[in-house]
Scaffold this motif. Structure first.
Motif, PDB file in Angstrom:
ATOM      1  N   GLY A 132      -1.618   7.130  -3.178  1.00  0.00           N
ATOM      2  CA  GLY A 132      -0.627   7.560  -4.162  1.00  0.00           C
ATOM      3  C   GLY A 132      -1.090   7.372  -5.591  1.00  0.00           C
ATOM      4  O   GLY A 132      -0.819   8.216  -6.458  1.00  0.00           O
ATOM      5  N   THR A 133      -1.807   6.277  -5.850  1.00  0.00           N
ATOM      6  CA  THR A 133      -2.333   6.047  -7.201  1.00  0.00           C
ATOM      7  C   THR A 133      -3.360   7.103  -7.575  1.00  0.00           C
ATOM      8  O   THR A 133      -3.351   7.642  -8.693  1.00  0.00           O
ATOM      9  CB  THR A 133      -2.960   4.641  -7.285  1.00  0.00           C
ATOM     10  N   MET A 134      -4.255   7.420  -6.656  1.00  0.00           N
ATOM     11  CA  MET A 134      -5.263   8.448  -6.932  1.00  0.00           C
ATOM     12  C   MET A 134      -4.609   9.819  -7.149  1.00  0.00           C
ATOM     13  O   MET A 134      -4.996  10.570  -8.055  1.00  0.00           O
ATOM     14  CB  MET A 134      -6.276   8.496  -5.788  1.00  0.00           C
ATOM     15  N   ILE A 135      -3.621  10.141  -6.337  1.00  0.00           N
ATOM     16  CA  ILE A 135      -2.921  11.428  -6.490  1.00  0.00           C
ATOM     17  C   ILE A 135      -2.196  11.488  -7.830  1.00  0.00           C
ATOM     18  O   ILE A 135      -2.219  12.507  -8.526  1.00  0.00           O
ATOM     19  CB  ILE A 135      -1.943  11.645  -5.324  1.00  0.00           C
ATOM     20  N   ALA A 136      -1.545  10.382  -8.215  1.00  0.00           N
ATOM     21  CA  ALA A 136      -0.809  10.353  -9.478  1.00  0.00           C
ATOM     22  C   ALA A 136      -1.747  10.571 -10.667  1.00  0.00           C
ATOM     23  O   ALA A 136      -1.435  11.345 -11.585  1.00  0.00           O
ATOM     24  CB  ALA A 136      -0.072   9.021  -9.618  1.00  0.00           C
ATOM     25  N   PHE A 137      -2.880   9.896 -10.672  1.00  0.00           N
ATOM     26  CA  PHE A 137      -3.850  10.084 -11.758  1.00  0.00           C
ATOM     27  C   PHE A 137      -4.385  11.509 -11.769  1.00  0.00           C
ATOM     28  O   PHE A 137      -4.576  12.104 -12.842  1.00  0.00           O
ATOM     29  CB  PHE A 137      -5.007   9.085 -11.619  1.00  0.00           C
ATOM     30  N   ALA A 138      -4.632  12.070 -10.584  1.00  0.00           N
ATOM     31  CA  ALA A 138      -5.144  13.444 -10.513  1.00  0.00           C
ATOM     32  C   ALA A 138      -4.126  14.443 -11.056  1.00  0.00           C
ATOM     33  O   ALA A 138      -4.483  15.371 -11.788  1.00  0.00           O
ATOM     34  CB  ALA A 138      -5.508  13.792  -9.072  1.00  0.00           C
ATOM     35  N   LEU A 139      -2.852  14.242 -10.734  1.00  0.00           N
ATOM     36  CA  LEU A 139      -1.822  15.173 -11.184  1.00  0.00           C
ATOM     37  C   LEU A 139      -1.595  15.092 -12.688  1.00  0.00           C
ATOM     38  O   LEU A 139      -1.232  16.086 -13.324  1.00  0.00           O
ATOM     39  CB  LEU A 139      -0.501  14.894 -10.444  1.00  0.00           C
ATOM     40  N   VAL A 156       5.307   6.274  -3.998  1.00  0.00           N
ATOM     41  CA  VAL A 156       4.262   5.643  -4.806  1.00  0.00           C
ATOM     42  C   VAL A 156       3.779   6.597  -5.884  1.00  0.00           C
ATOM     43  O   VAL A 156       3.591   6.203  -7.048  1.00  0.00           O
ATOM     44  CB  VAL A 156       3.090   5.187  -3.914  1.00  0.00           C
ATOM     45  N   VAL A 157       3.564   7.855  -5.528  1.00  0.00           N
ATOM     46  CA  VAL A 157       3.089   8.846  -6.500  1.00  0.00           C
ATOM     47  C   VAL A 157       4.074   8.954  -7.667  1.00  0.00           C
ATOM     48  O   VAL A 157       3.667   8.959  -8.844  1.00  0.00           O
ATOM     49  CB  VAL A 157       2.898  10.221  -5.831  1.00  0.00           C
ATOM     50  N   VAL A 158       5.349   9.032  -7.371  1.00  0.00           N
ATOM     51  CA  VAL A 158       6.359   9.175  -8.431  1.00  0.00           C
ATOM     52  C   VAL A 158       6.367   7.948  -9.343  1.00  0.00           C
ATOM     53  O   VAL A 158       6.431   8.069 -10.578  1.00  0.00           O
ATOM     54  CB  VAL A 158       7.750   9.403  -7.811  1.00  0.00           C
ATOM     55  N   ALA A 159       6.300   6.742  -8.763  1.00  0.00           N
ATOM     56  CA  ALA A 159       6.331   5.523  -9.570  1.00  0.00           C
ATOM     57  C   ALA A 159       5.096   5.406 -10.456  1.00  0.00           C
ATOM     58  O   ALA A 159       5.205   5.092 -11.653  1.00  0.00           O
ATOM     59  CB  ALA A 159       6.445   4.303  -8.655  1.00  0.00           C
ATOM     60  N   ILE A 162       2.017   0.699 -10.442  1.00  0.00           N
ATOM     61  CA  ILE A 162       1.405   0.564  -9.122  1.00  0.00           C
ATOM     62  C   ILE A 162       2.123  -0.514  -8.312  1.00  0.00           C
ATOM     63  O   ILE A 162       2.397  -0.337  -7.119  1.00  0.00           O
ATOM     64  CB  ILE A 162      -0.087   0.230  -9.266  1.00  0.00           C
ATOM     65  N   ALA A 163       2.440  -1.633  -8.969  1.00  0.00           N
ATOM     66  CA  ALA A 163       3.148  -2.714  -8.277  1.00  0.00           C
ATOM     67  C   ALA A 163       4.537  -2.265  -7.837  1.00  0.00           C
ATOM     68  O   ALA A 163       4.985  -2.585  -6.719  1.00  0.00           O
ATOM     69  CB  ALA A 163       3.249  -3.938  -9.187  1.00  0.00           C
TER      70      ALA A 163
END
Length: 269
Positions: free
Chosen positions: A89-96, A154-157, A196-197
């Protein structure tokens, strides 16, 4: 007349606070009931009527067969699902947020689907996928299903946190000759850490608490929510209330500790 006007003015000024406190009390009330009945000594199989105060269940929380086994399984699945969902989710969020690529808008829309659709629909879809792949239903399929379910949250947060980051801080680090890895570890990651937390804690809670997706994809595996559901059909042991109270207290302690650490950092900054 003056007192009445004063009271009315006070209520108008604090109506939002009063509504918030009442809502919070309504949300916490079931947890208080669970906590109270964890000290009950029921006369029969069902712990629904107060009989007498007792600490027997607290002294032997694993006194019911398979309860602690199902609890341990739920904790392990929730832990690994949280790790997987948080990393992906963290990687997807940064990519988006940071990159422009084909179908970026479609991916943004698809991320919200697991949160918008009924949980039973996703559970049935995952079950169909596993059956078509010939996978044996068990802890592994539950872990994969929980990871997929928690991923969107996770992605949204994390995405919300990344969007609020000041890019000039990373530019300043690069101006001071920090490499990409050093900039990420010392600037980007610490700033994104609260998001992330938050996503990780939310993923853990959703995974540990999930029943519908687990029930569809578990096979003969029994997690703690499924154990509670099964016990409710033939009798509810007090130990279930003990475990629920302990988990609630642990969650409150984590939130309070996080808030204290945040306040301390804010004061020292």
């Amino acid at each position: 007349m003056t007192a009445s006007k004063s009271l009315g003015g006070w209520l108008r000024r604090n109506v939002v606070v009063i509504a918030g406190l009442l809502t919070l009390a309504y949300l916490i009330l079931p947890n208080v009931v669970v906590m109270v009945f964890s000290f009950n000594k029921p006369a029969g199989k069902f712990n629904y009527t107060w009989q007498e105060f007792s600490t027997d269940a607290w002294q032997d929380p694993c006194g019911v067969a398979d309860l602690c086994g199902s609890l341990g399984l739920s904790l392990r699945i929730a832990l690994f699902a949280t790790i997987g969902a948080t990393v992906l989710g963290t990687m997807i969020a940064f990519a988006l947020v940071r990159y422009r690529f084909t179908a970026r808008g479609a991916v943004n829309a698809l991320i919200f689907l697991p949160m918008a659709m009924p949980e039973v629909v996703m559970a049935a879809s995952l079950l169909t996928l596993f059956l078509n792949l010939g996978a044996e239903l068990g802890p592994t399929t539950v872990l994969i299903a929980h990871t997929m379910f928690c991923l969107s949250f996770v992605v949204v947060a994390v995405k919300a946190r990344v969007l609020s980051m000041d890019p000039r801080l990373e530019e300043a680090a690069r101006d001071l000759y920090a490499g990409p890895v050093q900039t990420f570890l010392r600037v980007t990651l610490p700033i994104a850490a609260p998001g992330i937390a938050a996503g990780a804690l939310l993923a853990f809670a959703l995974s540990f608490d999930d029943f519908i997706i687990t029930n569809f994809n578990s096979g003969n595996t029994v997690t703690f929510p499924m154990f509670v559901w099964g016990s409710a059909q033939r009798g509810t042991p007090v130990q279930i209330n003990v475990i629920g109270t302990a988990m609630f207290a642990l969650a409150v302690l984590i939130v309070v500790a996080g808030q204290l650490v945040s306040n301390r950092r804010r004061k020292t900054a």
